[in-house]
Design an enzyme around this catalytic site. Structure first.
Site, mmCIF file in Angstrom:
data_model
loop_
_atom_site.group_PDB
_atom_site.id
_atom_site.type_symbol
_atom_site.label_atom_id
_atom_site.label_comp_id
_atom_site.label_asym_id
_atom_site.label_seq_id
_atom_site.Cartn_x
_atom_site.Cartn_y
_atom_site.Cartn_z
ATOM 1 C CB CYS A 297 28.030 -24.078 -5.779
ATOM 2 S SG CYS A 297 27.553 -25.790 -5.994
ATOM 3 C CB SER B 237 30.072 -36.680 -5.324
ATOM 4 O OG SER B 237 29.776 -36.301 -4.003
ATOM 5 C CG HIS C 275 26.675 -34.985 -1.329
ATOM 6 N ND1 HIS C 275 25.868 -33.887 -1.516
ATOM 7 C CD2 HIS C 275 27.887 -34.631 -1.789
ATOM 8 C CE1 HIS C 275 26.578 -32.912 -2.054
ATOM 9 N NE2 HIS C 275 27.812 -33.347 -2.233
ATOM 10 C CD GLN D 260 24.614 -32.429 -10.418
ATOM 11 O OE1 GLN D 260 23.535 -33.020 -10.517
ATOM 12 N NE2 GLN D 260 24.931 -31.730 -9.355
ATOM 13 C CG ASN E 216 26.803 -27.838 -11.473
ATOM 14 O OD1 ASN E 216 27.701 -27.959 -12.315
ATOM 15 N ND2 ASN E 216 26.701 -26.790 -10.697
HETATM 16 C C1 LIG Z 1 28.281 -31.394 -6.270
HETATM 17 C C2 LIG Z 1 29.259 -31.320 -7.379
HETATM 18 C C3 LIG Z 1 30.657 -31.368 -7.148
HETATM 19 C C4 LIG Z 1 31.227 -31.370 -5.769
HETATM 20 O O1 LIG Z 1 31.040 -32.605 -5.119
HETATM 21 P P1 LIG Z 1 31.109 -32.657 -3.523
HETATM 22 O O2 LIG Z 1 31.018 -34.100 -3.208
HETATM 23 O O3 LIG Z 1 29.967 -31.836 -3.012
HETATM 24 O O4 LIG Z 1 32.450 -32.085 -3.144
HETATM 25 C C5 LIG Z 1 31.490 -31.338 -8.224
HETATM 26 N N1 LIG Z 1 31.019 -31.285 -9.476
HETATM 27 C C6 LIG Z 1 29.705 -31.244 -9.748
HETATM 28 C C7 LIG Z 1 29.231 -31.201 -11.152
HETATM 29 C C8 LIG Z 1 28.785 -31.255 -8.708
HETATM 30 O O5 LIG Z 1 27.484 -31.186 -8.977
#
Ligand SMILES: *Cc1c(COP(=O)(O)O)cnc(C)c1O
Length: 389
Positions: free
Chosen positions: A325, A199, A201, A179, A151
């Site tokens: 983060c 994920s 979002h 990602q 990320n």
């Molecule tokens: C954003 C992210 C997460 C966490 O996902 P959420 O849906 O925000 O809990 C986990 N791993 C990576 C690599 C991410 O970029």
């Protein structure tokens, strides 16, 4: 003032078409998918459809998709579920130094419970070493977890090769593909992974919605206990609208993948080329090969990334620094540290991520402002510096 969002790896806006699909599931189509009357069945059908849409994006079977509350829950479930299930077999996990905190902090928790964790290094380009991975395997190793795409620096790890090694040794293999989803073609069958976190979002779907892919035949312990939802493996009344939105976002991502990659990589490369050409003493972190199409991670020597971020913010520009983060903590990014970037350089680092709504004009606006901001900050820093810059 212009508003330019260059932090698509932190989160993305929900696309109009996605929102449109979701809205009825908050209002008239609110039934509980577990209810047996028509209103429940209508909701159940919507969840089934979304499961097919998410499965199609990664070439999984719909029955291998388990909806969760996002990437963090999926990572937690994968690692805790695997360890709980396999604890009689061993207590050793292999992961990397550059995982998301959802994985690293879960591993740290397990270390306190008596598990042993090996954290693989990365080389100067940002990749793990398969030899180091294989050497780390013991007869107590029960899980290997390596992220697909980082990320912070966007590097794409050789997961197919990692999975082949895991398989050769009969070890469960998980990848955090949060990602990667929607940013490169993903085929779980071709990769050969057992577990994969995704994920919503990060692909223009709603927050609080995600999934864990569990390959057919793979058994891990449940993480949430309660009702019989998700084939009795993940309890809790479904986040109906969130799931519908994730499904739609996945469908769009699949149809749009080629365009998305082309659009993002062109603008990202344009941003990189302009920054490197027009602002001296700037360095790209991580290789430009095998990289997330929208990711650019740059160190601006002699100044603080936080100062750049705050000044860009005054021009309506959103970016993130070292560790996205933990942007409220002063800890230098664990990813850039693993990459071997010196601490003072890490502090001068900014992550830019472009996405579907980014335009060339946005990039020009950002670089034009960035040039002035960096020059101004360096002037102040050279006047005030006691570090001999
Ligand atoms: C954003 C992210 C997460 C966490 O996902 P959420 O849906 O925000 O809990 C986990 N791993 C990576 C690599 C991410 O970029």
């Amino acid at each position: 003032m212009r508003n330019v969002y260059l932090d698509y790896s932190a989160t993305t806006p929900v696309k109009e078409e996605v929102l449109k699909e979701m809205i009825p599931y908050f209002t008239e189509k609110f039934g509980n998918p577990s209810s047996l009357y028509d209103k429940g069945l209508e909701s159940k059908d919507a969840v089934t459809h979304a499961r097919e849409q998410v499965a199609a994006l990664i070439n999984a079977k719909p029955a291998e998709i388990y909806f969760t509350a996002g990437g963090t829950e999926s990572d937690n479930w994968a690692v805790f579920g695997a360890c709980e299930k396999l604890k009689s077999k061993g207590n050793h996990i292999i992961t990397t130094k550059i995982e998301h905190h959802a994985m690293l902090h879960s591993c740290a928790f397990l270390e306190k419970q008596g598990y042993e964790v090996t954290y693989l290094d990365i080389d100067k380009d940002g990749f793990i070493d398969l030899k180091q991975l294989e050497d780390a395997i013991t007869d107590k190793t029960i899980l290997i977890s390596v992220m697909l795409v980082n990320n912070e620096i966007g590097t794409i790890q050789p997961i197919k090769e990692v999975a082949a090694i895991a398989k050769k040794h009969g070890i469960l293999i998980h990848t955090d593909a949060v990602q990667g989803l929607g940013n490169l073609p993903i085929d779980v069958k071709d990769l050969g992974v057992d577990l994969m976190s995704v994920s919503s979002h990060k692909i223009y779907g709603p927050k609080g919605s995600g999934a864990l892919y569990i390959r057919k035949g793979v058994s891990i312990s449940n993480y949430l206990h309660g009702g019989a939802q998700e084939n009795r493996r993940r309890a809790g009344t479904e986040n109906l609208a969130g799931i519908v939105g994730f499904g739609k976002a996945a469908e769009i991502a699949k149809n749009n993948l080629e365009n998305h990659i082309k659009h993002c990589s062109e603008l990202r490369n344009y941003l990189k080329d302009r920054i490197i050409a027009e602002i001296p003493d700037t360095y790209v972190n991580g290789t430009m090969e095998k990289r997330h199409p929208g990711n650019l991670n740059i160190t601006f020597k002699y100044i603080e990334g936080e100062s750049i971020l705050l000044l860009l913010n005054q021009f309506g520009i959103s970016v993130s620094t070292g560790s996205a983060c933990s942007s409220t903590s002063l800890e230098p990014s664990h990813v850039l540290s693993a990459l071997g970037v010196p601490v003072e350089m890490i502090h001068g680092t900014v992550r830019f991520t472009v996405g579907d709504f980014t335009t060339k004009e946005d990039i020009d606006y950002v670089v034009d402002n960035l040039k002035t901001i960096v020059a101004k900050l360096r002037e102040i820093s050279s006047v005030n510096s006691t570090k001999g810059w």
